[in-house]
Design a protein around this motif. Structure first.
Motif, PDB file in Angstrom:
ATOM      1  N   TYR A   1     -23.209  70.446  33.688  1.00 46.98           N
ATOM      2  CA  TYR A   1     -21.800  70.623  33.146  1.00 46.98           C
ATOM      3  C   TYR A   1     -21.053  69.488  33.964  1.00 46.98           C
ATOM      4  CZ  TYR A   1     -17.382  71.785  31.417  1.00 46.98           C
ATOM      5  OH  TYR A   1     -15.895  71.987  30.674  1.00 46.98           O
TER       6      TYR A   1
ATOM      7  N   VAL B   1     -20.456  66.487  31.507  1.00 48.90           N
ATOM      8  CA  VAL B   1     -19.492  66.976  30.614  1.00 48.90           C
ATOM      9  C   VAL B   1     -18.071  66.860  31.364  1.00 48.90           C
ATOM     10  CG1 VAL B   1     -18.305  68.831  29.261  1.00 48.90           C
ATOM     11  CG2 VAL B   1     -20.958  68.528  29.460  1.00 48.90           C
TER      12      VAL B   1
ATOM     13  N   ARG C   1      -5.837  69.711  25.117  1.00 49.83           N
ATOM     14  CA  ARG C   1      -6.970  70.804  24.771  1.00 49.83           C
ATOM     15  C   ARG C   1      -7.197  71.981  25.595  1.00 49.83           C
ATOM     16  NH1 ARG C   1     -13.149  68.591  24.758  1.00 49.83           N
ATOM     17  NH2 ARG C   1     -12.385  67.820  26.557  1.00 49.83           N
TER      18      ARG C   1
ATOM     19  N   ILE D   1      -9.439  74.745  27.177  1.00 49.27           N
ATOM     20  CA  ILE D   1     -10.736  75.107  27.455  1.00 49.27           C
ATOM     21  C   ILE D   1     -11.079  76.448  28.224  1.00 49.27           C
ATOM     22  CG2 ILE D   1     -12.900  74.269  28.382  1.00 49.27           C
ATOM     23  CD1 ILE D   1     -11.988  71.408  28.162  1.00 49.27           C
TER      24      ILE D   1
ATOM     25  N   TYR E   1     -14.044  78.712  29.947  1.00 48.14           N
ATOM     26  CA  TYR E   1     -15.397  78.641  30.380  1.00 48.14           C
ATOM     27  C   TYR E   1     -16.199  79.971  30.130  1.00 48.14           C
ATOM     28  CZ  TYR E   1     -13.730  74.503  32.816  1.00 48.14           C
ATOM     29  OH  TYR E   1     -13.031  73.430  33.407  1.00 48.14           O
TER      30      TYR E   1
ATOM     31  N   ALA F   1     -10.879  75.547  22.826  1.00 49.56           N
ATOM     32  CA  ALA F   1     -12.416  75.500  22.733  1.00 49.56           C
ATOM     33  C   ALA F   1     -13.060  76.386  23.890  1.00 49.56           C
ATOM     34  CB  ALA F   1     -13.090  74.096  22.989  1.00 49.56           C
TER      35      ALA F   1
ATOM     36  N   HIS G   1     -16.245  76.571  26.322  1.00 53.40           N
ATOM     37  CA  HIS G   1     -17.396  75.879  26.813  1.00 53.40           C
ATOM     38  C   HIS G   1     -18.531  76.798  27.450  1.00 53.40           C
ATOM     39  CE1 HIS G   1     -15.542  71.446  27.298  1.00 53.40           C
ATOM     40  NE2 HIS G   1     -15.488  71.866  26.184  1.00 53.40           N
TER      41      HIS G   1
ATOM     42  N   ARG H   1     -22.911  73.802  25.488  1.00 53.43           N
ATOM     43  CA  ARG H   1     -22.431  73.821  24.227  1.00 53.43           C
ATOM     44  C   ARG H   1     -21.020  74.186  23.948  1.00 53.43           C
ATOM     45  NH1 ARG H   1     -24.444  76.142  18.116  1.00 53.43           N
ATOM     46  NH2 ARG H   1     -23.024  74.693  17.038  1.00 53.43           N
ATOM     47  N   GLU H   2     -20.319  73.135  23.466  1.00 50.50           N
ATOM     48  CA  GLU H   2     -18.789  73.487  23.036  1.00 50.50           C
ATOM     49  C   GLU H   2     -18.627  73.908  21.784  1.00 50.50           C
ATOM     50  OE1 GLU H   2     -14.999  70.806  23.764  1.00 50.50           O
ATOM     51  OE2 GLU H   2     -16.074  70.080  21.908  1.00 50.50           O
TER      52      GLU H   2
ATOM     53  N   THR I   1     -15.530  75.415  19.075  1.00 49.72           N
ATOM     54  CA  THR I   1     -14.111  75.263  19.009  1.00 49.72           C
ATOM     55  C   THR I   1     -13.516  76.073  17.796  1.00 49.72           C
ATOM     56  OG1 THR I   1     -14.236  72.840  19.580  1.00 49.72           O
ATOM     57  CG2 THR I   1     -12.086  73.531  18.429  1.00 49.72           C
TER      58      THR I   1
END
Length: 260
Positions: free
Chosen positions: A103, A107, A145, A147, A149, A187, A189, A200-201, A203
């Motif tokens: 990651y 990412v 966005r 995010i 985890y 999203a 993550h 993988r993401e 959303t």
């Protein structure tokens, strides 16, 4: 016992799974030893939080070795008290570090925190006169966005209902407390600590006005049920057919079956 004014999303979702487990955890304050998966998740979150805070200030990513040290230090301190079932601690640590490194290198470079105040941001927001929620946002980036985890050892195919509920709540809360910052996406993550590290993401679609109304009503109804239970002392367990109602998945299982 009186409920606190602000309840976390975790408290709401735990209640919907099992009111009695909620009572043991939050009513009586009984904290069972964490699972190995929880330890890996906490270590990963701590490393990402450290890296994001530093990057939000300096604009530069932290070296991988620094994040690995944060992960490993917390693992060393917390792993001995955890319950390890599926994999041994050494293997879990190696896989967790592998997913974190993937990651960090593949990412994270494309994710710039919106500012220090948008890393692990704590929010207390009133959705209505009847319900207030306490939240912690992992990160909001410069594109707008949100995010969150997640750590897992299996590749997810879709958002679970608990996660979608969580992400919708985050989006609605930030829209109330920071309307000046338009949101583009919410999203999850997933850092996947399997034999071969993966990511993988997923959303969550933006909720409609009707869905936001449903969210508020669900929060209000759930809080009202909590208040009634804490006044009456009636905390029913989860249905016995629920997969999480088992010795493996519930640390309170023996206590519950002794008391109920």
């Amino acid at each position: 016992m009186a409920l606190p004014k602000h309840l976390s999303v975790s408290q709401f979702t735990l209640w919907t799974k099992c009111p009695r487990q909620h009572f043991y955890r939050y009513g009586e304050g009984i904290i069972e030893p964490p699972s190995g998966a929880v330890v890996i998740g906490n270590c990963t979150h701590s490393a990402l939080e450290y890296g994001n805070r530093r990057r939000a200030i300096s604009g530069k990513m932290e070296p991988w070795d620094t994040l690995a040290d944060v992960f490993s230090s917390q693992f060393k301190a917390t792993a001995p008290d955890a319950i390890w079932e599926e994999v041994k601690p050494k293997t879990a640590r190696e896989r967790g570090l592998g997913a974190l490194r993937l990651y960090h290198e593949s990412v994270a470079p494309a994710i710039q925190p919106a500012g220090p105040e948008f890393v692990e941001r704590k929010i207390e927001v009133a959705f209505s006169p009847r319900v207030s929620v306490a939240l912690v946002l992992d990160i909001v980036d410069t594109t707008g966005r949100v995010i969150d985890y997640k750590t897992t050892n299996k590749r997810p195919t879709e958002l679970g209902q608990d996660t979608k509920f969580q992400l919708w709540t985050y989006r609605a809360a930030l829209g109330i407390v920071a309307p000046e910052r338009p949101l583009t996406a919410v999203a999850a993550h997933y850092l996947i600590g399997s034999e071969s590290p993966d990511f993988r993401e997923l959303t969550a679609d933006a909720p409609s006005a009707g869905e936001l109304g449903w969210l508020v009503r669900a929060l209000e109804t759930t809080r009202a049920a909590m208040e009634y239970a804490y006044q009456s002392g009636d905390f029913p367990p989860a249905p016995p057919v629920a997969w999480w109602c088992s010795p493996r998945w519930c640390g309170y299982w023996e206590r519950c079956h002794r008391d109920w």
